[in-house]
Scaffold this motif. Structure first.
Motif, mmCIF file in Angstrom:
data_model
loop_
_atom_site.group_PDB
_atom_site.id
_atom_site.type_symbol
_atom_site.label_atom_id
_atom_site.label_comp_id
_atom_site.label_asym_id
_atom_site.label_seq_id
_atom_site.Cartn_x
_atom_site.Cartn_y
_atom_site.Cartn_z
ATOM 1 N N ALA A 1 4.943 -1.557 3.200
ATOM 2 C CA ALA A 1 4.419 -0.820 4.347
ATOM 3 C C ALA A 1 4.095 -1.766 5.499
ATOM 4 N N ARG B 1 0.838 -1.207 0.000
ATOM 5 C CA ARG B 1 0.000 0.000 0.000
ATOM 6 C C ARG B 1 0.871 1.255 0.000
ATOM 7 N N LYS B 2 0.300 2.352 -0.477
ATOM 8 C CA LYS B 2 1.051 3.598 -0.588
ATOM 9 C C LYS B 2 1.150 4.289 0.769
ATOM 10 N N THR B 3 2.344 4.764 1.107
ATOM 11 C CA THR B 3 2.588 5.494 2.338
ATOM 12 C C THR B 3 3.843 6.330 2.133
ATOM 13 N N LYS B 4 4.225 7.096 3.136
ATOM 14 C CA LYS B 4 5.464 7.882 3.049
ATOM 15 C C LYS B 4 6.649 7.094 3.587
ATOM 16 N N TYR C 1 8.431 3.437 4.409
ATOM 17 C CA TYR C 1 8.462 2.036 3.995
ATOM 18 C C TYR C 1 9.562 1.268 4.717
ATOM 19 N N ASN D 1 11.959 7.042 4.404
ATOM 20 C CA ASN D 1 10.879 8.009 4.249
ATOM 21 C C ASN D 1 11.050 8.612 2.858
#
Length: 243
Positions: A177, A136-139, A141, A155
């Motif tokens: 993530a 999933r997309k996040t800032k 990882y 980050n």
């Protein structure tokens, strides 16, 4: 046997004003508090012993567990009323409440997901820690090598990288993530002796991932919701019905 720990000590500041009078663990999604959703999921996966840490309105959480007879499991409370110890410190403080010969499945109280916890627990075989991850997309990882071994963290917004490997090529790593759900081996407890009372579990994992076997467990179709804000509560009801 399966043993587990639920992080239920948080202040729940993002859920104010509800958490002005109750702990986050007892905020209701549908007809049940978050704590009950997680306890039921753990029991269905085969957990028979659960440690719950408490801090904010600790007595309310303890009363809930007592009223419900631990939801059919043996429950121990790790009391952090004096001071919140963060995720790593919380595990360290609770050390004496765990059986020494079984991995510990650790679950945040405000996480709802469709993961098969029993399958995750069984996959831990031979690892020192197993982290449930997804793409999933996040800032922020976690970074893994081709064998899904943890090698660092980044980050992507700031470009910051944390890793015990000085020459790590971030671009060659798998970026995934973290979910807030992981399995921890009691064999790691001695390595916590040099850590302070309060620290984050990811700081611990990242400092040791070149020395111990910490691997990612990727669930491709992971559906996960962090019930951390007021506007997620109604969505959480629909989420629970869907999974």
């Amino acid at each position: 046997m399966m043993q587990a720990m639920i992080f239920a000590a948080g202040l729940g500041t993002r859920l104010k004003p509800l958490t002005d009078t109750m702990p986050k663990a007892l905020v209701r999604v549908g007809d049940k508090p978050l704590l009950e959703h997680v306890m039921n999921k753990l029991k269905a996966a085969g957990a028979s012993r659960v440690v719950v840490n408490v801090h904010h309105f600790a007595s309310q959480v303890i009363d809930c567990l007592d009223r419900n007879n631990g939801y059919g499991m043996e429950v121990c409370v790790s009391d952090e009323s004096d001071r919140l110890l963060d995720t790593g410190g919380g595990i360290k403080k609770a050390q004496g409440l765990f059986l020494p010969d079984a991995p510990i499945l650790i679950h945040n109280v405000d996480i709802l997901s469709n993961v098969d916890l029993k399958k995750l627990y069984v996959s831990h075989n031979g690892n020192d820690a197993t982290l449930l991850v997804s793409d999933r997309k996040t800032k922020r990882y976690l970074l893994f090598d081709d064998d899904m071994r943890l090698v660092g963290w980044t980050n992507i917004e700031t470009g910051e990288v944390r890793s015990p490997y000085p020459d790590l090529d971030v671009n060659s790593c798998r970026r995934l993530a973290f979910s807030g759900i992981h399995v921890f081996s009691p064999s790691l407890f001695p390595l916590m002796d040099s850590f302070p009372d309060k620290f984050g579990i990811m700081d611990f994992y990242l400092s040791l991932c070149d020395k111990v076997n910490i691997r990612g467990y990727e669930k491709a179709d992971l559906q996960l919701m962090d019930v951390g804000k007021l506007d997620t509560l109604s969505q959480a009801e629909e989420f629970i019905a869907r999974i």
